[in-house]
Design an enzyme around this catalytic site. Structure first.
Site, short mmCIF file in Angstrom:
data_model
loop_
_atom_site.label_atom_id
_atom_site.label_comp_id
_atom_site.label_asym_id
_atom_site.label_seq_id
_atom_site.Cartn_x
_atom_site.Cartn_y
_atom_site.Cartn_z
N HIS A 140 1.80 9.75 -2.75
CA HIS A 140 2.33 8.37 -2.70
C HIS A 140 1.36 7.28 -3.15
O HIS A 140 1.81 6.28 -3.73
CB HIS A 140 2.98 8.06 -1.33
N LYS B 189 5.82 5.44 -1.40
CA LYS B 189 6.62 6.30 -0.51
C LYS B 189 8.10 6.25 -0.86
O LYS B 189 8.86 7.15 -0.50
CB LYS B 189 6.40 5.92 0.95
N HIS C 101 0.82 -1.23 0.00
CA HIS C 101 0.00 0.00 0.00
C HIS C 101 0.85 1.28 0.00
O HIS C 101 0.47 2.27 -0.58
CB HIS C 101 -1.00 0.00 1.17
N ASP C 102 2.00 1.23 0.64
CA ASP C 102 2.84 2.44 0.72
C ASP C 102 4.07 2.37 -0.18
O ASP C 102 5.02 3.12 0.03
CB ASP C 102 3.31 2.65 2.18
N HIS D 192 -6.08 3.88 -0.19
CA HIS D 192 -6.00 3.59 1.25
C HIS D 192 -6.04 4.83 2.14
O HIS D 192 -6.19 4.71 3.35
CB HIS D 192 -4.78 2.72 1.57
FE FE2 Z 1 -0.05 5.55 2.98
#
Ligand code: FE2
Length: 338
Positions: free
Chosen positions: A233, A208, A204-205, A257
């Protein structure tokens, strides 16, 4: 555990004794028998590390049995061979997790440790653009291991005890996956859907990695433009996976998300049931783990305080049915007490 030692010859042993190096200990249960391991195994005698099996030598059932007969509960490996050990356990993780003779804690420890190491590799690809296709395959395999292990009696409790609260992108990603799949267990979804959602939670990240660390890890408050940068992100994550064939559910988890039920989230501002159930679960898991973990700009909060905050101030933003299932899961697994 780590140790540094200088060595003399061990009494009564013909094996050479190694010179200065760093070692870490593992349970002998994690070593697969009848396998030519690419790392050496040492026994500790006081401050000395005595070679037990060579890298490349067959590590046999007899080797393993002899350790058990002598009550050896930890063996030592060189730090420099940690990668080979991790690859060994990751490759055989399915066998380790399915081995009912191993206590659930030992299997959970192997799963958390290996998944954490593997994800550290994935998240280390900072600013690397498109994610290699084999990375998504590796992540998917880890998700499948987690799904199977959560079905083991007390699997959730055992795995939950290993959850690390020192915030790293890889531990956060793993914790979010674990919590998301834990929440959705009670929804009776097929394993295939759970795998798609779990993969979305795990990645999900991933966007980043495209955000400068100076912004991501800034200890003070963010400026408006820094906030704007961080808020890209989810889109960056999907962009990094553009070359990888992934189910829409997985991509939805990454893209949405940070959406909120009341429409106050980003990047789209969608709300209500326009946000799929899978995403609503990832959001609850993501927020809980972030607030309960030590971050560069905020101290970790106790689990109960985080749950209170989510149920209070965030009640309009989160799916409260999903949240209730989450609390129930944590409570059943005894994970709200620390
Ligand atoms: Fe996030």
């Amino acid at each position: 555990m780590q140790s540094t030692a200088s060595h003399t010859k061990a009494p009564g042993k013909s094996h050479p004794v190694v010179t200065e190096d760093q070692y870490f200990s593992v349970s002998p249960l994690m070593l697969l028998a009848d396998n030519a391991a690419l790392f050496s195994v040492y026994l500790r005698q006081g401050n000395n590390f005595v070679l037990y099996t060579h890298a490349g030598e067959m590590f046999t059932h007899r080797h393993k049995q002899r350790l058990a007969e002598n009550g050896v509960t930890e063996v030592w490996l060189k730090e420099s061979q940690r990668h080979a050990y991790t690859a060994h356990v990751e490759q055989h993780l399915g066998n380790v997790l399915a081995d009912d003779s191993l206590p659930a804690e030992a299997r959970a420890g192997a799963l958390y440790g290996i998944a954490s190491d593997a994800l550290q590799d994935v998240f280390a690809q900072h600013g690397a653009g498109a994610l290699p296709a084999d990375t998504a395959r590796r992540a998917r395999q880890l998700v499948e291991h987690i799904i199977s292990f959560l079905k083991v009696p007390n699997g959730i409790t055992a795995l939950g005890r290993f959850i690390a609260h020192d915030y790293h992108s890889w531990t956060h990603s793993l914790n979010t996956t674990f919590y998301t799949l834990g929440i959705l267990q009670s929804y009776g979804l097929p394993d295939e859907s759970m795998a798609h959602i779990g993969l979305g939670a795990m990645l999900h990240d991933i966007g980043k990695a495209e955000i400068p660390s100076s912004i991501l890890l800034k200890p003070g408050p963010l400026t408006a433009s820094e906030r704007q940068c961080i808020n890209t992100h989810p889109l960056m994550g999907v962009a990094r996976l553009a070359q990888t064939e992934l189910p829409q559910t997985t991509l939805n988890c990454i893209l949405f998300h940070h959406e909120k039920l009341d429409g106050s989230g980003y990047p789209s501002g969608i709300g209500g049931t326009a946000i799929p159930l899978a995403v609503r679960a990832v959001t609850v898991a993501d927020i809980y783990d972030a607030l309960a973990s030590e971050r560069p700009y905020a101290a970790a909060r106790p689990p109960f305080a985080v749950l209170q905050l989510m149920r209070g101030e965030m009640a309009d933003e989160l799916d409260m049915d999903v949240f209730k299932n989450f609390v129930l899961m944590l409570s059943n697994a005894g994970l709200t007490k620390t």
